[in-house]
Design a protein around this motif. Structure first.
Motif, PDB file in Angstrom:
ATOM      1  N   LEU A 159      -1.368  15.744  -8.102  1.00  7.17           N
ATOM      2  CA  LEU A 159      -1.932  14.890  -7.071  1.00  7.17           C
ATOM      3  C   LEU A 159      -1.075  15.036  -5.818  1.00  7.17           C
ATOM      4  O   LEU A 159       0.151  15.061  -5.897  1.00  7.17           O
ATOM      5  CB  LEU A 159      -1.925  13.426  -7.537  1.00  7.17           C
ATOM      6  N   ALA A 160      -1.729  15.126  -4.655  1.00  7.89           N
ATOM      7  CA  ALA A 160      -1.012  15.341  -3.397  1.00  7.89           C
ATOM      8  C   ALA A 160      -1.543  14.394  -2.324  1.00  7.89           C
ATOM      9  O   ALA A 160      -2.569  13.722  -2.509  1.00  7.89           O
ATOM     10  CB  ALA A 160      -1.176  16.795  -2.954  1.00  7.89           C
ATOM     11  N   GLY A 161      -0.851  14.362  -1.212  1.00  9.69           N
ATOM     12  CA  GLY A 161      -1.215  13.470  -0.115  1.00  9.69           C
ATOM     13  C   GLY A 161      -2.652  13.634   0.365  1.00  9.69           C
ATOM     14  O   GLY A 161      -3.302  12.652   0.724  1.00  9.69           O
ATOM     15  N   GLY A 162      -3.172  14.842   0.363  1.00  8.94           N
ATOM     16  CA  GLY A 162      -4.540  15.093   0.797  1.00  8.94           C
ATOM     17  C   GLY A 162      -5.594  14.491  -0.120  1.00  8.94           C
ATOM     18  O   GLY A 162      -6.774  14.451   0.236  1.00  8.94           O
ATOM     19  N   ASP A 163      -5.182  14.016  -1.290  1.00  5.11           N
ATOM     20  CA  ASP A 163      -6.108  13.402  -2.239  1.00  5.11           C
ATOM     21  C   ASP A 163      -6.242  11.895  -2.020  1.00  5.11           C
ATOM     22  O   ASP A 163      -7.020  11.236  -2.700  1.00  5.11           O
ATOM     23  CB  ASP A 163      -5.619  13.628  -3.682  1.00  5.11           C
ATOM     24  N   ILE A 164      -5.469  11.358  -1.101  1.00  6.18           N
ATOM     25  CA  ILE A 164      -5.402   9.909  -0.904  1.00  6.18           C
ATOM     26  C   ILE A 164      -5.898   9.556   0.492  1.00  6.18           C
ATOM     27  O   ILE A 164      -5.537  10.205   1.462  1.00  6.18           O
ATOM     28  CB  ILE A 164      -3.952   9.411  -1.097  1.00  6.18           C
ATOM     29  N   ALA A 165      -6.720   8.534   0.568  1.00  5.42           N
ATOM     30  CA  ALA A 165      -7.193   8.026   1.856  1.00  5.42           C
ATOM     31  C   ALA A 165      -6.877   6.534   1.934  1.00  5.42           C
ATOM     32  O   ALA A 165      -6.949   5.824   0.934  1.00  5.42           O
ATOM     33  CB  ALA A 165      -8.697   8.249   2.001  1.00  5.42           C
ATOM     34  N   CYS A 190       0.842  -1.201   0.000  1.00  6.39           N
ATOM     35  CA  CYS A 190       0.000   0.000   0.000  1.00  6.39           C
ATOM     36  C   CYS A 190       0.880   1.255   0.000  1.00  6.39           C
ATOM     37  O   CYS A 190       0.664   2.176  -0.788  1.00  6.39           O
ATOM     38  CB  CYS A 190      -0.922  -0.031   1.222  1.00  6.39           C
ATOM     39  N   ALA A 191       1.879   1.279   0.873  1.00  7.79           N
ATOM     40  CA  ALA A 191       2.774   2.439   0.962  1.00  7.79           C
ATOM     41  C   ALA A 191       3.541   2.649  -0.330  1.00  7.79           C
ATOM     42  O   ALA A 191       3.707   3.794  -0.783  1.00  7.79           O
ATOM     43  CB  ALA A 191       3.731   2.255   2.135  1.00  7.79           C
ATOM     44  N   ALA A 192       4.017   1.566  -0.938  1.00 11.99           N
ATOM     45  CA  ALA A 192       4.754   1.696  -2.197  1.00 11.99           C
ATOM     46  C   ALA A 192       3.855   2.263  -3.296  1.00 11.99           C
ATOM     47  O   ALA A 192       4.290   3.120  -4.081  1.00 11.99           O
ATOM     48  CB  ALA A 192       5.318   0.342  -2.618  1.00 11.99           C
ATOM     49  N   GLY A 193       2.605   1.812  -3.341  1.00  5.04           N
ATOM     50  CA  GLY A 193       1.662   2.351  -4.321  1.00  5.04           C
ATOM     51  C   GLY A 193       1.388   3.828  -4.105  1.00  5.04           C
ATOM     52  O   GLY A 193       1.370   4.619  -5.060  1.00  5.04           O
ATOM     53  N   ILE A 194       1.209   4.212  -2.861  1.00  5.06           N
ATOM     54  CA  ILE A 194       0.972   5.628  -2.545  1.00  5.06           C
ATOM     55  C   ILE A 194       2.201   6.457  -2.889  1.00  5.06           C
ATOM     56  O   ILE A 194       2.092   7.546  -3.468  1.00  5.06           O
ATOM     57  CB  ILE A 194       0.588   5.794  -1.064  1.00  5.06           C
ATOM     58  N   ALA A 195       3.388   5.966  -2.552  1.00  5.18           N
ATOM     59  CA  ALA A 195       4.618   6.699  -2.859  1.00  5.18           C
ATOM     60  C   ALA A 195       4.759   6.923  -4.364  1.00  5.18           C
ATOM     61  O   ALA A 195       5.146   8.011  -4.808  1.00  5.18           O
ATOM     62  CB  ALA A 195       5.828   5.941  -2.307  1.00  5.18           C
ATOM     63  N   THR A 196       4.406   5.904  -5.156  1.00  2.00           N
ATOM     64  CA  THR A 196       4.469   6.047  -6.609  1.00  2.00           C
ATOM     65  C   THR A 196       3.491   7.116  -7.089  1.00  2.00           C
ATOM     66  O   THR A 196       3.836   7.973  -7.916  1.00  2.00           O
ATOM     67  CB  THR A 196       4.177   4.697  -7.296  1.00  2.00           C
ATOM     68  N   LEU A 197       2.269   7.081  -6.568  1.00  2.00           N
ATOM     69  CA  LEU A 197       1.285   8.094  -6.950  1.00  2.00           C
ATOM     70  C   LEU A 197       1.771   9.503  -6.602  1.00  2.00           C
ATOM     71  O   LEU A 197       1.647  10.435  -7.407  1.00  2.00           O
ATOM     72  CB  LEU A 197      -0.054   7.823  -6.256  1.00  2.00           C
ATOM     73  N   GLY A 241      -3.600   0.908  10.475  1.00  2.00           N
ATOM     74  CA  GLY A 241      -3.254   2.252  10.027  1.00  2.00           C
ATOM     75  C   GLY A 241      -1.832   2.614  10.409  1.00  2.00           C
ATOM     76  O   GLY A 241      -1.096   3.236   9.640  1.00  2.00           O
ATOM     77  N   ARG A 242      -1.431   2.217  11.611  1.00  2.00           N
ATOM     78  CA  ARG A 242      -0.072   2.474  12.067  1.00  2.00           C
ATOM     79  C   ARG A 242       0.942   1.743  11.180  1.00  2.00           C
ATOM     80  O   ARG A 242       1.981   2.297  10.826  1.00  2.00           O
ATOM     81  CB  ARG A 242       0.084   2.071  13.532  1.00  2.00           C
ATOM     82  N   LEU A 243       0.626   0.496  10.797  1.00  2.00           N
ATOM     83  CA  LEU A 243       1.525  -0.246   9.898  1.00  2.00           C
ATOM     84  C   LEU A 243       1.718   0.494   8.574  1.00  2.00           C
ATOM     85  O   LEU A 243       2.835   0.597   8.063  1.00  2.00           O
ATOM     86  CB  LEU A 243       0.978  -1.644   9.616  1.00  2.00           C
ATOM     87  N   VAL A 244       0.622   1.007   8.024  1.00  2.00           N
ATOM     88  CA  VAL A 244       0.716   1.731   6.752  1.00  2.00           C
ATOM     89  C   VAL A 244       1.500   3.022   6.950  1.00  2.00           C
ATOM     90  O   VAL A 244       2.365   3.370   6.127  1.00  2.00           O
ATOM     91  CB  VAL A 244      -0.682   1.999   6.154  1.00  2.00           C
TER      92      VAL A 244
END
Length: 170
Positions: free
Chosen positions: A145-151, A122-129, A160-163
């Motif tokens: 696209l920014a961090g506030g666009d991702i949930a 999940c983190a790798a996918g978000i980092a790529t985005l 959640g802590r793991l992610v």
């Protein structure tokens, strides 16, 4: 004697799974079984049209996709609400992507390993985005696209802590 007024119970199995909201799936299912009529929201106003189309294909492939009688996923139509335009210069992406966790020596990962691997994926996918957003390859409403666009939706705080920890390592 006056007839009893109707009783309307409003709920959804998707909401009833959230124990942290004090939801009770068993109570929802009991109420749903005793209802004389059921009505579903027919339009999905939150997801993009390709995802609204893909979900019934996934959940409709099995007669009991949620492994519990009474938990259904009735198909919804794409709603008419205007959504922010997301443009991905990398090309079209599949609207629904599934990841398979790796097995080692013919054995599935342990629960702890599976949770760590899922958080990392999940983190790798978000980092790529986010990288693609910073580089201008993915935009939302004309801006990167920014961090506030991702949930990230998780069942519990520890997930959640793991992610979050996996994102910090990215």
């Amino acid at each position: 004697e006056k007839p009893a007024p109707p009783l309307f119970l409003i709920g959804a199995p998707k909401q009833a799974i959230y124990g942290f909201r004090n939801a009770d799936l068993g109570t929802y299912l009991d109420a749903a079984r005793s209802a004389s009529r059921k009505h579903w929201l027919s339009d999905n106003q939150r997801a993009d049209e390709p995802l609204v189309t893909a979900l019934p294909a996934l959940f409709g492939a099995h007669e009991a996709p949620f492994m519990r009688p009474g938990l259904d996923c009735p198909p919804a139509r794409f709603g008419g609400k205007k959504r922010p335009a997301v443009v991905d210069a990398n090309g079209p992406q599949a609207p629904l992507q599934l990841w398979e966790l790796p097995w080692t020596d013919g054995r599935p990962p342990s629960r702890a390993q599976a949770n760590a691997l899922a958080a990392q994926a999940c983190a790798a996918g978000i980092a790529t985005l986010l990288r693609d957003g910073r580089d201008g390859r993915i935009t939302r409403e004309g801006r990167p696209l920014a961090g506030g666009d991702i949930a990230v939706l998780v069942r519990s705080h520890w997930q959640g802590r793991l992610v979050r920890e996996a994102l910090q390592r990215e």
